[in-house]
Design a protein around this motif. Structure first.
Motif, PDB file in Angstrom:
ATOM      1  N   VAL A 249       0.860  -1.173   0.000  1.00 17.29           N
ATOM      2  CA  VAL A 249       0.000   0.000   0.000  1.00 17.29           C
ATOM      3  C   VAL A 249       0.899   1.227   0.000  1.00 17.29           C
ATOM      4  O   VAL A 249       1.731   1.391   0.892  1.00 17.29           O
ATOM      5  CB  VAL A 249      -0.934   0.033   1.226  1.00 17.29           C
TER       6      VAL A 249
ATOM      7  N   ASP B 271       1.004   4.949   0.555  1.00 19.78           N
ATOM      8  CA  ASP B 271       0.239   6.035   1.147  1.00 19.78           C
ATOM      9  C   ASP B 271       0.783   7.363   0.630  1.00 19.78           C
ATOM     10  O   ASP B 271       1.890   7.768   0.968  1.00 19.78           O
ATOM     11  CB  ASP B 271       0.326   5.968   2.664  1.00 19.78           C
TER      12      ASP B 271
ATOM     13  N   VAL C 227      -1.389  -0.996  -4.261  1.00 22.77           N
ATOM     14  CA  VAL C 227      -2.565  -0.131  -4.272  1.00 22.77           C
ATOM     15  C   VAL C 227      -2.131   1.201  -3.672  1.00 22.77           C
ATOM     16  O   VAL C 227      -1.151   1.278  -2.932  1.00 22.77           O
ATOM     17  CB  VAL C 227      -3.760  -0.733  -3.491  1.00 22.77           C
TER      18      VAL C 227
ATOM     19  N   ALA D 116      -3.185   4.960  -1.675  1.00 26.61           N
ATOM     20  CA  ALA D 116      -4.119   5.573  -0.737  1.00 26.61           C
ATOM     21  C   ALA D 116      -3.771   7.043  -0.577  1.00 26.61           C
ATOM     22  O   ALA D 116      -2.604   7.415  -0.582  1.00 26.61           O
ATOM     23  CB  ALA D 116      -4.038   4.873   0.615  1.00 26.61           C
TER      24      ALA D 116
ATOM     25  N   ARG E  56      -5.334   0.348  -7.906  1.00 29.24           N
ATOM     26  CA  ARG E  56      -6.552   0.860  -7.280  1.00 29.24           C
ATOM     27  C   ARG E  56      -6.172   1.976  -6.325  1.00 29.24           C
ATOM     28  O   ARG E  56      -5.151   1.898  -5.653  1.00 29.24           O
ATOM     29  CB  ARG E  56      -7.266  -0.254  -6.521  1.00 29.24           C
ATOM     30  N   HIS E  57      -7.020   2.981  -6.258  1.00 30.32           N
ATOM     31  CA  HIS E  57      -6.746   4.154  -5.425  1.00 30.32           C
ATOM     32  C   HIS E  57      -7.882   4.307  -4.413  1.00 30.32           C
ATOM     33  O   HIS E  57      -9.050   4.383  -4.796  1.00 30.32           O
ATOM     34  CB  HIS E  57      -6.638   5.397  -6.316  1.00 30.32           C
ATOM     35  N   TYR E  58      -7.513   4.351  -3.139  1.00 30.53           N
ATOM     36  CA  TYR E  58      -8.473   4.498  -2.048  1.00 30.53           C
ATOM     37  C   TYR E  58      -8.290   5.866  -1.396  1.00 30.53           C
ATOM     38  O   TYR E  58      -7.190   6.416  -1.408  1.00 30.53           O
ATOM     39  CB  TYR E  58      -8.269   3.390  -1.007  1.00 30.53           C
TER      40      TYR E  58
ATOM     41  N   GLN F 187      -8.962   2.625   4.524  1.00 27.06           N
ATOM     42  CA  GLN F 187      -9.863   2.023   3.537  1.00 27.06           C
ATOM     43  C   GLN F 187      -9.117   1.054   2.615  1.00 27.06           C
ATOM     44  O   GLN F 187      -9.644   0.016   2.239  1.00 27.06           O
ATOM     45  CB  GLN F 187     -10.561   3.110   2.722  1.00 27.06           C
ATOM     46  N   ALA F 188      -7.887   1.390   2.272  1.00 24.35           N
ATOM     47  CA  ALA F 188      -7.089   0.491   1.431  1.00 24.35           C
ATOM     48  C   ALA F 188      -6.818  -0.822   2.161  1.00 24.35           C
ATOM     49  O   ALA F 188      -6.997  -1.906   1.595  1.00 24.35           O
ATOM     50  CB  ALA F 188      -5.773   1.166   1.040  1.00 24.35           C
TER      51      ALA F 188
END
Length: 131
Positions: A56, A58, A88, A90, A107-109, A114-115
């Motif tokens: 992830v 961030d 992913v 975030a 994918r972007h959260y 949330q990610a």
């Protein structure tokens, strides 16, 4: 782990993921070496325990994330993908989101929580599907 000099980043393990937290900065052609080093270390951490875990990224502190930085992210994603994991993203402001919309591979959260929750839900669903 914290590193990065002018382009600081922190790496930490979460359940089922390695999190890369980038400090407030601009990631473009002049910072690709630092960005690449951070992502390379995250991929190494993700693959340390015999299998790959997701990463992830961030970006909540990132002000600008250019298309050249996106290519660096894609390279790391492709490496993880060969081991069954992925990257992913975030957070990030409007400029970061504007660049990420051209990245169908990631994918972007809205935020890190949330990610991580989405990745956990996917892992849980996968386990249920195998039993």
């Amino acid at each position: 782990m914290t590193a990065g000099g002018s382009f600081p980043f922190t790496l930490r393990r979460e359940e089922g993921a390695v999190v890369v937290l980038f400090g407030a900065s601009h990631y473009h052609a002049d910072s690709l070496t630092a960005l690449s080093a951070a992502l390379r270390r995250a991929v190494e951490m993700a693959m340390e325990e015999g299998g790959a875990t997701d990463v992830v990224v961030d970006l909540s502190g990132v002000v600008l994330f250019s298309s050249t930085a996106l290519r660096t992210l894609r390279t790391a994603h492709m490496e993880l993908e060969t081991h069954g994991a992925r990257i992913v993203a975030a957070g990030g402001g409007e400029l970061v989101g504007g660049v990420l919309k051209f990245a169908p591979f990631v994918r972007h959260y809205p935020d890190i929580d949330q990610a991580l929750a989405a990745l956990k839900a996917e892992r849980d669903a996968g386990r249920r599907g195998k039993t």
